[in-house]
Design an enzyme around this catalytic site. Sequence first.
Site, short mmCIF file in Angstrom:
data_model
loop_
_atom_site.label_atom_id
_atom_site.label_comp_id
_atom_site.label_asym_id
_atom_site.label_seq_id
_atom_site.Cartn_x
_atom_site.Cartn_y
_atom_site.Cartn_z
N GLY A 46 -8.09 9.98 73.38
CA GLY A 46 -6.71 9.77 72.95
C GLY A 46 -5.97 11.10 72.93
O GLY A 46 -6.58 12.15 72.74
N GLN A 51 0.45 17.05 70.74
CA GLN A 51 -0.64 17.98 71.05
C GLN A 51 -0.38 18.80 72.31
O GLN A 51 -1.03 19.82 72.53
CB GLN A 51 -1.96 17.20 71.22
CG GLN A 51 -2.44 16.55 69.93
CD GLN A 51 -3.67 15.72 70.19
OE1 GLN A 51 -3.58 14.55 70.53
NE2 GLN A 51 -4.83 16.32 70.05
N CYS A 91 -11.02 15.61 67.32
CA CYS A 91 -9.67 15.77 67.86
C CYS A 91 -9.66 16.89 68.88
O CYS A 91 -10.27 17.94 68.64
CB CYS A 91 -8.71 16.09 66.71
SG CYS A 91 -7.01 16.31 67.24
N LEU A 92 -8.98 16.67 70.00
CA LEU A 92 -8.92 17.71 71.03
C LEU A 92 -8.22 18.97 70.51
O LEU A 92 -8.42 20.04 71.05
CB LEU A 92 -8.19 17.18 72.27
CG LEU A 92 -8.93 16.07 73.03
CD1 LEU A 92 -8.08 15.57 74.19
CD2 LEU A 92 -10.28 16.56 73.52
N HIS A 133 -5.07 7.57 64.43
CA HIS A 133 -5.24 9.02 64.57
C HIS A 133 -4.11 9.62 65.41
O HIS A 133 -3.48 10.62 65.02
CB HIS A 133 -6.62 9.29 65.19
CG HIS A 133 -6.90 10.73 65.50
ND1 HIS A 133 -7.93 11.42 64.91
CD2 HIS A 133 -6.30 11.60 66.34
CE1 HIS A 133 -7.94 12.67 65.37
NE2 HIS A 133 -6.96 12.80 66.25
N GLU A 134 -3.84 8.99 66.58
CA GLU A 134 -2.81 9.53 67.47
C GLU A 134 -1.41 9.38 66.87
O GLU A 134 -0.57 10.25 67.02
CB GLU A 134 -2.86 8.84 68.84
CG GLU A 134 -4.19 8.95 69.58
CD GLU A 134 -4.75 10.36 69.64
OE1 GLU A 134 -3.98 11.33 69.61
OE2 GLU A 134 -5.99 10.49 69.68
N HIS A 137 -0.55 12.18 64.62
CA HIS A 137 -0.07 13.38 65.32
C HIS A 137 1.44 13.34 65.47
O HIS A 137 2.11 14.37 65.33
CB HIS A 137 -0.71 13.49 66.71
CG HIS A 137 -2.09 14.06 66.73
ND1 HIS A 137 -2.38 15.33 66.25
CD2 HIS A 137 -3.26 13.57 67.19
CE1 HIS A 137 -3.68 15.57 66.42
NE2 HIS A 137 -4.25 14.51 66.97
NI NI Z 1 -6.22 14.29 67.54
#
Ligand code: NI
Length: 167
Positions: A46, A51, A91-92, A133-134, A137
């Site tokens: 995701g 991000q 998370c990236l 989660h996304e 962000h």
């Molecule tokens: Ni994330």
Amino acid sequence: MALLPILTYPDPRLHTVAMPVAVVDDRIRRLIDDMAETMYAAPGIGLAATQVNVHERVIVIDITEDRSQLLAFVNPEIVAAEGFEVTEEGCLSVPGIYDKVERAATVKVRALGRNGDSFTLDADGLLAVCIQHEMDHLKGKVFVEYLSQLKQNRIKTKLKKRERATA
Ligand code: NI
């Protein structure tokens, strides 16, 4: 398509609140394509526009192992949520850090797709977690902010040290 640089926690730009997309046009479709390519390359399941330092309400998700079900959500809204589930998340933007977060177990999300049409989706399990989660962000929230202050400080120190080591 292009790979986009991913912001790393605790970059303050990760706390920007994303603006709604006014119209789903070619610019947004290109953003979706670039975000998908960036997510797959990372690799991740995701990615939120926040991000990649684009502060508009766009997220992409693909939880399949063979990367066969790309989901794009423009202006996503959770219209119903039920139950609770604790899952270990990563998370990236917070590389190498995994910890447990409590989320709703099922969510109904309404969004626009890449063609601009409205759709609703009922999600549970990993997909429900990933959507929440996304969407966090887009509100400027990173999953580690659900953890204790002590853990957050440790993570900040660890990531800053790693950044210096690779700079
Ligand atoms: Ni994330």
